[in-house]
Write a protein that holds these residues in place. Structure first.
Motif, PDB file in Angstrom:
ATOM      1  N   LEU A 217       0.827  -1.208   0.000  1.00  0.00           N
ATOM      2  CA  LEU A 217       0.000   0.000   0.000  1.00  0.00           C
ATOM      3  C   LEU A 217       0.864   1.262   0.000  1.00  0.00           C
ATOM      4  CD1 LEU A 217      -2.796  -1.024   2.536  1.00  0.00           C
ATOM      5  CD2 LEU A 217      -3.017  -0.794   0.057  1.00  0.00           C
ATOM      6  N   ASP A 220       2.161   1.706  -3.449  1.00  0.00           N
ATOM      7  CA  ASP A 220       1.101   2.225  -4.316  1.00  0.00           C
ATOM      8  C   ASP A 220       0.828   3.696  -4.023  1.00  0.00           C
ATOM      9  OD1 ASP A 220       0.924  -0.278  -5.391  1.00  0.00           O
ATOM     10  OD2 ASP A 220      -0.820  -0.885  -4.199  1.00  0.00           O
ATOM     11  N   ASN A 221       0.857   4.041  -2.744  1.00  0.00           N
ATOM     12  CA  ASN A 221       0.611   5.432  -2.367  1.00  0.00           C
ATOM     13  C   ASN A 221       1.712   6.345  -2.897  1.00  0.00           C
ATOM     14  OD1 ASN A 221      -0.690   7.579  -1.080  1.00  0.00           O
ATOM     15  ND2 ASN A 221       0.511   7.307   0.787  1.00  0.00           N
ATOM     16  N   ARG A 222       2.979   5.890  -2.775  1.00  0.00           N
ATOM     17  CA  ARG A 222       4.083   6.697  -3.305  1.00  0.00           C
ATOM     18  C   ARG A 222       4.000   6.834  -4.817  1.00  0.00           C
ATOM     19  NH1 ARG A 222       7.074   3.622   0.385  1.00  0.00           N
ATOM     20  NH2 ARG A 222       7.867   2.317  -1.317  1.00  0.00           N
ATOM     21  N   LEU A 225       1.296   9.326  -5.508  1.00  0.00           N
ATOM     22  CA  LEU A 225       1.756  10.690  -5.223  1.00  0.00           C
ATOM     23  C   LEU A 225       2.742  11.172  -6.277  1.00  0.00           C
ATOM     24  CD1 LEU A 225       2.262  10.654  -1.340  1.00  0.00           C
ATOM     25  CD2 LEU A 225       0.608  12.000  -2.622  1.00  0.00           C
ATOM     26  N   ASP A 399       3.853  16.367   0.467  1.00  0.00           N
ATOM     27  CA  ASP A 399       3.420  15.422  -0.559  1.00  0.00           C
ATOM     28  C   ASP A 399       4.549  15.124  -1.537  1.00  0.00           C
ATOM     29  OD1 ASP A 399       0.957  15.279   0.605  1.00  0.00           O
ATOM     30  OD2 ASP A 399      -0.003  16.701  -0.772  1.00  0.00           O
TER      31      ASP A 399
END
Length: 431
Positions: A217, A220-222, A225, A399
């Motif tokens: 996860l 995937d989040n990186r 972003l 971010d």
């Protein structure tokens, strides 16, 4: 937990000692009396028989002397003439081998007695019962030591067993806690060893499975972003190009026509001259907006020169702030996304200092070491308020850092406000 397990053991040892002391004080006097009871009864019988024999004897003197010579100065039975110095008989007790506190706890009774010898109506002497309680005292002391030492040994053995068992149970729990702490820090690669009881091993296996899911996860989040940041930069570049292509010619035409209308007029209040000033101000504002949207000179000048330009602009906007920079020249070799991230972090941090910090010094450090890029923007201003909420600029910086698997920290160190950003080099491509 180990301490809590030892507390009952210590309590049991103390309770056993207290119970032993209570039992000694309660039952020891009766035991001494029972152990001397037969000998005391024998002395009474002998005294009764001697008095009976003396009462029927024609000449009791020789009989009494013969009896006195016969018993002599025995251990437990003694004869004492009536004309001797009268004193209360006492038991015999040798306490050299027994501690005094133990003797005091026993409350040993004085079992010595004196039985009178009567000839006619005359008290001629006494038969004394003087028991020796030393063997009984030593026996009770050895028994007390045996009970205390054996009980203590058993309790200590139980405590050591509980300690070892608890240690074996706590070790996998500690490893599980350390693994969860690593997961909280974002380290999902190190697996938690499957040790301990089945319940703990099951929890460790579930934690390892959770780490795999969190790693996926997080990746995937990186990636998301990174795509968002890349799309945002592309959109800003496209918007900057459109504004430049559309506004540039129009502002040039407005300024040229205004100059043509002004002619040779030197009146600053003339509409044509005011229109020229407004066009120039609009051109400057357009350049600032375009620079904020997309620093067109970043690829041309390189990251080092671009950051120095930011500091020069900051000093020009606020001359009271002394600026300094330490920029690693190797940063110019990083890829576009990494360069954009470094530039944006420095740009936003400098903007916050100029707008809010009320600082007199501003320092920027950007270094490439230990396979990572470290950026620090520090000032001696008033700092961040407590429980500061991240605004749009700080959120964008965070971010961008997370998109490259980095982290952003806002600190207060040695009277200076520090914006520190760490970006791993693995997230960048080096040219």
């Amino acid at each position: 937990m180990r301490f809590r397990l030892f507390l009952p053991t210590i309590g049991l040892i103390a309770a056993s000692l207290l119970f032993g002391i209570f039992a000694l004080q309660t039952f020891s006097p009766d035991q001494f009396e029972r152990e001397s009871e037969d000998a005391a009864a024998l002395v009474k019988t002998v005294t009764k028989g001697l008095n009976a024999a003396l009462s029927v004897a024609g000449n009791p003197g020789p009989t009494l002397e013969a009896f006195a010579d016969g018993i002599g100065r025995g251990d437990a039975i003694q004869y004492r003439k009536a004309d001797a110095s009268v004193s209360t008989p006492k038991i015999r007790l040798n306490t050299d081998a027994v501690p005094a506190w133990f003797v005091g706890l026993l409350r040993i009774p004085n079992l010595a007695t004196a039985h009178p010898i009567i000839v006619g109506e005359q008290h001629v002497g006494d038969i004394l019962f003087v028991p020796d309680l030393t063997p009984d005292l030593n026996e009770k002391w050895l028994g007390f030591l045996a009970i205390v030492l054996s009980g203590t040994a058993l309790l200590v053995l139980a405590a050591v067993s509980a300690y070892l068992t608890t240690t074996m149970a706590l070790q996998p729990l500690q490893q599980l806690g350390a693994g969860l702490a690593r997961m909280q820090r974002g380290d999902y690669d190190r697996k938690i060893p499957l040790l301990g009881p089945p319940e703990v091993r099951k929890s460790c296996a579930e934690a390892n499975q959770l780490a795999r899911k969190l790693k996926r996860l997080a990746k995937d989040n990186r990636d998301m972003l990174r795509k968002l940041v890349s799309l945002q930069d592309d959109e800003r570049e496209e918007l900057a190009k459109e504004l430049h292509d559309e506004l540039g010619p129009l502002l040039f035409a407005i300024r040229a026509n205004a100059i043509a209308l002004s002619g040779s007029s030197s009146d600053p209040e003339a509409p044509s001259n005011q229109l020229i000033e407004a066009a120039e101000a609009l051109q400057q504002a357009s350049r600032r907006i375009l620079e904020g949207l997309s620093p067109l000179y970043l690829e041309e000048l390189g990251l080092e020169k671009s950051i120095e330009t930011l500091l020069q602009n900051a000093h020009a906007a606020l001359p009271s702030v002394a600026t300094s920079a330490e920029i690693d020249p190797r940063l110019d070799s990083l890829d576009h996304l990494m360069s954009q991230t470094i530039y944006r972090v420095v740009q936003e941090a400098i903007t916050n200092v100029i707008k809010h910090a009320q600082a007199s010094t501003l320092n920027v450090v950007a270094d490439l070491r230990d396979q990572a890029v470290t950026i620090e923007v520090s000032d001696d201003g008033i700092g961040f308020p407590e429980n500061v909420a991240l605004g749009r600029g700080l959120t964008g910086m965070s971010d961008r850092s997370r998109a490259l698997d980095g982290k952003l920290d806002l600190l207060r160190e040695n009277g200076r406000t520090v914006v520190r950003c760490w970006l791993p080099l693995a997230a960048a491509r080096v040219g």
